[in-house]
Design a protein around this motif. Structure first.
Motif: not given
Ligand code: CS2
Length: 490
Positions: A68-69, A105, A108
């Motif tokens: 997750r970010q 991440v 991303a």
């Protein structure tokens, strides 16, 4: 504090005298380990074992993959992935660890995550219980939104199981052996559950050959990891700066005690984790069950009952004479009776060590941190022990008081309009809001949540003779030690 330079490879030489920093050539370290979920626990525990190996064996740097970010990756990148570990003791010990080589991440930078996975020999995991997409029986939950999503897009996964399946499919396509996969989460039989989930996922995504290959080739040892790791906060950042003379945005802290028990089925070509203090055993299940039911069970009992009694930390809750005595009896008299024996593990001695750790004045561990995600923790911390106690014909009052305290905790959050940190927050808050204050109707509302309470247990008639009903929503047993839980919620 602000006068100190930011921790990085270039400023390591400015560390205060006596602070251990990586003395090996970090540039020469290859990331042979990929870790999913590079949060505080992994960086405080697993990375500290790996760190010991690196001067002699540069193959085992760690590439962290976050699913997750979050801001942590950028903060760590700004310090060349270096961070400080504070070992909480009297006095505390501070050292800078260098085993983390990368932090990706995944949403991303998926291509970089794939490349790291392609190069890994060992994949370790701490994504918490809720990160696996399992149902109440511990099998892959094909209706779980994250699993449904990844089954539809196996080449662009978002969750742990999807990512591992993709990495394994690429190995198989390249005619290479799989990486070893090691779950280090607080999940009973974590290795076998993960293995079954991967096989089921591969099958359900139309990759029957991959499912068979995983079944034949994949090593998925079970593990038990243990070290109490309070969350990072500004007090820790200030303490670390004062001790190391370097500013670290992402330090971690843990008690000095750490244990890592690994099923003895790693196979060849793995890091020599025993040289770093890990134990290999054929009996991992016994260690895992004792730790989950005794330490984690005591933690959750202290959290839900302790918060209700106005405490904020584990130390404060243990210092509450009644609650401390209650938890000791829960461990020694109830849970201990449900545990299987293992060579070298004396349960009553183990409880003694745990009680000392829970009372350690050097560790300030917030009950609110432990209270999170109750729906995923309750089953193996209380419900499985309760089922075993019922089979043994023993009283279940104390573990039921802990479950009742959790119900009150949820109800309290619902009434106060507070958010609940739990993957089942919506269902739980709805149940909590519908509570009337009468145990006779409120308790069944919770017991009806089949994702938490197995049907047979929810329907179980009260416990053995002379014992009170198993699900009374009260902490009355605390007020009347030995007298059992009083019925009725207030
Ligand atoms: C705790 C655990 O937050 C919790 O649920 O019980 O994180 C516990 O501190 C660790 O498992 C100790 O090894």
């Amino acid at each position: 504090m602000t006068g100190y330079p930011r921790l990085s490879q270039a400023t390591l030489a400015a560390a205060a005298p006596g602070i251990a920093v990586p003395a090996y050539d970090r540039a020469g370290i290859a990331p042979g380990i990929v870790h999913f979920g590079p949060g505080a626990f992994q960086r405080a525990h697993i990375a500290s074992y790996v760190e010991v190996l690196l001067p002699a064996d540069p193959r085992w740097g760690i590439a962290g993959i976050a699913l997750r970010q979050g801001a942590q990756g950028a903060a760590l990148a700004a310090q060349d992935y270096l961070y400080t570990l504070a070992e909480l003791d009297e006095p505390a010990r501070f050292r800078v660890l260098g085993a983390l080589k990368d932090y990706i991440v995944a949403p991303a930078e998926p291509a970089r995550a794939v490349a790291r996975l392609d190069a890994a020999s060992l994949v370790t995991i701490t994504v918490t219980e809720k990160g696996y997409g399992l149902d109440a029986r511990g099998e892959l939950d094909a209706g779980h939104p994250g699993i449904v999503r990844d089954l539809a897009q196996p080449l662009a996964p978002a969750g742990l199981i999807g990512w591992l399946a993709l990495g394994l499919a690429r190995r198989r396509a390249a005619r290479l052996p799989p990486f070893v996969v090691m779950s280090c989460d607080n999940l009973a039989s974590n290795g076998p559950k993960l293995r079954r989930a991967l096989i089921a996922f591969a099958g359900a995504s139309g990759q029957a050959d991959l499912a068979r290959w995983i079944e034949d080739e994949l090593r998925c040892p079970a593990t038990m990891v243990d070290s109490i790791t309070p969350a990072t906060d500004d007090a820790l950042r200030a303490r670390v700066a004062a001790a190391t003379h370097l500013r670290d945005a992402e330090p971690v802290q843990r008690e000095s005690f750490a244990q890592w028990v690994i099923e003895d089925s790693l196979g060849p070509g793995m890091p020599d984790l025993t040289a770093a203090g890990a134990q290999l055993t054929g009996d991992v299940h016994a260690y895992e069950q004792a730790k989950l039911r005794l330490l984690n069970g005591a933690h959750s009992a202290l959290a839900y009952i302790g918060l209700e009694r106005g405490h904020a930390t584990v130390g404060e809750a243990m210092g509450d004479a009644r609650l401390g005595a209650f938890v000791e009896r829960l461990m020694r008299e109830d849970v201990a009776a449900t545990l299987c024996a293992a060579r070298g593990l004396d349960i009553q001695d183990y409880v003694g060590v745990l009680l000392r750790r829970l009372r350690n004045p050097a560790v300030s561990h917030r009950l609110a941190q432990i209270a999170a995600d109750g729906s995923t923790k309750l089953p193996y911390r209380f419900l499985e022990p309760i089922a075993d106690l019922l089979k043994l014909g023993r009283p279940v009052t104390r573990p039921c008081v802990a479950v009742a305290a959790w119900m009150r905790f949820v109800r309290g959050a619902a009434r106060a309009g507070q958010p609940l940190a739990d993957p089942l927050a919506d269902e739980l808050l709805a149940a909590g809001k519908a509570c009337s204050g009468s145990a006779a109707t409120d308790v069944p509302r919770f017991l009806a949540l089949a994702a938490i309470f197995p049907r047979e247990l929810a329907a179980a008639p009260a416990s053995p003779p002379r014992s009170p009903p198993p699900m009374t929503i009260s902490t009355g047993a605390l007020r009347q030690p030995g007298a059992g839980a009083a019925a009725g919620a207030t």
